[in-house]
Motif scaffolding. Structure first.
Motif: not given
Length: 414
Positions: A333-340, A343-355
């Motif tokens: 979670f931390l290694f994806t949420y902070i970069p997202a 604006k370094w990366v984007e959350l893939p379409d169709g999924i949520t942070w809780s998922q």
């Protein structure tokens, strides 16, 4: 209503066979079937290792000496080590093929596609290792820090498949890509930190064998028989070099041609045509043969005379459990949420942070690779027992939390 056309006598055997085999074929087609077979094998190992009439049988089986003689040359291993060094090389070969396929034409084939999964995998490896190290600092048991880093693809995808069609495809792709990058990380850790003293001569022979394969591939030579012979030779030289023999499987996978050479007038094959063919052919043998055998030989923990509660309070067991149950989801979670957010990366379409967090729990199912790293890290009985129990307990908790989280966060499509 009785059928107007009952089976003819010469078709009765065929009909009977279909009635028996159809349920088995349906089971084997299930995404979760590999994980189920793996779980049954691990459960059987625990029964054999703890049910008094079978304990001696189990110990004798895994320690059965196997020797291969060629003149003055002798290769002697116990059956357990032959499974771990030999059969698991095929498992690593399949993992290497899957990694190569994803790199060439999959979710790791471009920085944009791969960045989110790579960051998730890095977090899912770093935080569990740090948690384990913090609990075992200054102790010889610290060498097991790689155990909670790994994700078991079969178990994780099998658990995800239990929720059926309500799981979005994007979530399955994310978990698969994450697990593949995780496996690549685990392979690197094994190569760099769990390697014995290196015998340079054998390593040189292994290099010559790999170079020969590279030249044959470059020349367009595609002969499976020659490839298998050179592969076995390469595996043997790795075995004798001090670098773990299973890593030969990874190197051989990366050197496996991705596609065949078309004949004159034939259409150009798909970019990963050969890789897809080999993966498809090997997967059932690995999922329903090699991995269950490995689980049966390695998951057996004798608890007779062991204080279960005391063992689970040991720093190794706690480090593994916390690494898998807490470190994995938190790191992912931390290694994806902070970069997202940056604006370094984007959350893939169709999924949520809780998922994403729920998938993080499923990634905490470490089983196969964790047991393998544990077998390399420890030789003393107490640490082995602690690590195995920690892996099993941690993986079960992580699976339960992951499935519960997904059940609550993924809407039912019905």
């Amino acid at each position: 209503m009785t059928s107007k056309n009952p089976p003819k006598p010469n078709n009765v055997v065929r009909t009977t066979i279909d009635l028996v085999t159809s349920p088995l074929q349906s089971f084997l087609r299930l995404e979760a079937s590999g994980g189920i077979v793996l779980f049954i094998s691990a459960a059987l190992a625990m029964v054999f290792a703890n049910y008094s009439p079978l304990i001696s049988v189990y110990e004798q089986l895994i320690n059965t000496p196997i020797a291969i003689n060629f003149g003055d040359f002798i290769l002697s291993k116990s059956l357990l080590l032959l499974v771990n060094d030999g059969l698991m090389a095929i498992f690593f070969y399949l993992v290497g093929l899957e990694i190569k396929r994803e790199l060439l034409d999959g979710d790791l084939s471009s920085p944009k596609k791969a960045s989110f999964s790579i960051l998730a995998a890095l977090g899912g490896m770093a935080l569990p290792a740090l948690l384990f190290i913090s609990l075992n600092l200054g102790s010889p048991s610290i060498k097991g820090w790689g155990i909670p880093m790994a994700t078991d693809i079969a178990f994780a995808l099998g658990a995800l498949a239990l929720l059926g069609s309500r799981v979005p495809t994007a979530l399955k792709i994310f978990l698969l890509a994450l697990a593949i990058v995780d496996d690549l990380g685990a392979i690197s850790v094994i190569a760099l930190f769990y390697t014995n003293e290196i015998a340079a001569s054998y390593l040189g022979f292994a290099g010559i064998s790999l170079l020969t394969l590279t030249m044959l591939n470059y020349a367009g030579f595609r002969n499976m028989g020659i490839g298998i012979i050179l592969g076995v030779i390469t595996w043997f030289f790795f075995l004798k070099s001090g670098i773990h023999a299973t890593l030969a499987g990874v190197f051989l996978a990366f050197l496996t041609p991705a596609s065949s050479i078309p004949g004159e007038g034939e259409p150009k094959p798909a970019k990963t045509e050969l890789l897809d063919r080999y993966i498809h052919a090997l997967h059932p043998w690995v999922a329903f043969g090699i991995m269950p055998v490995f689980a049966f030989f390695n998951a057996g923990v004798t608890l007779v005379g062991v204080d279960f509660a005391e063992v689970l309070q040991g720093s190794v067991a706690i480090g593994v459990i916390l690494g898998l149950v807490l470190g994995k989801p938190l790191g992912i979670f931390l290694f994806t949420y902070i970069p997202a957010k940056l604006k370094w990366v984007e959350l893939p379409d169709g999924i949520t942070w809780s998922q994403v967090t729920a998938v993080g729990f499923l990634a905490g199912i470490g089983f196969t690779m964790s047991l393998f790293i544990g077998s390399l890290a420890y030789t003393e009985t107490l640490s082995i027992t602690e690590s195995k129990l920690g892996i099993m307990v941690g993986s079960l908790i992580a699976a339960g939390l992951g499935l519960t989280s997904l059940w609550l966060t993924v809407p039912n499509k019905a």
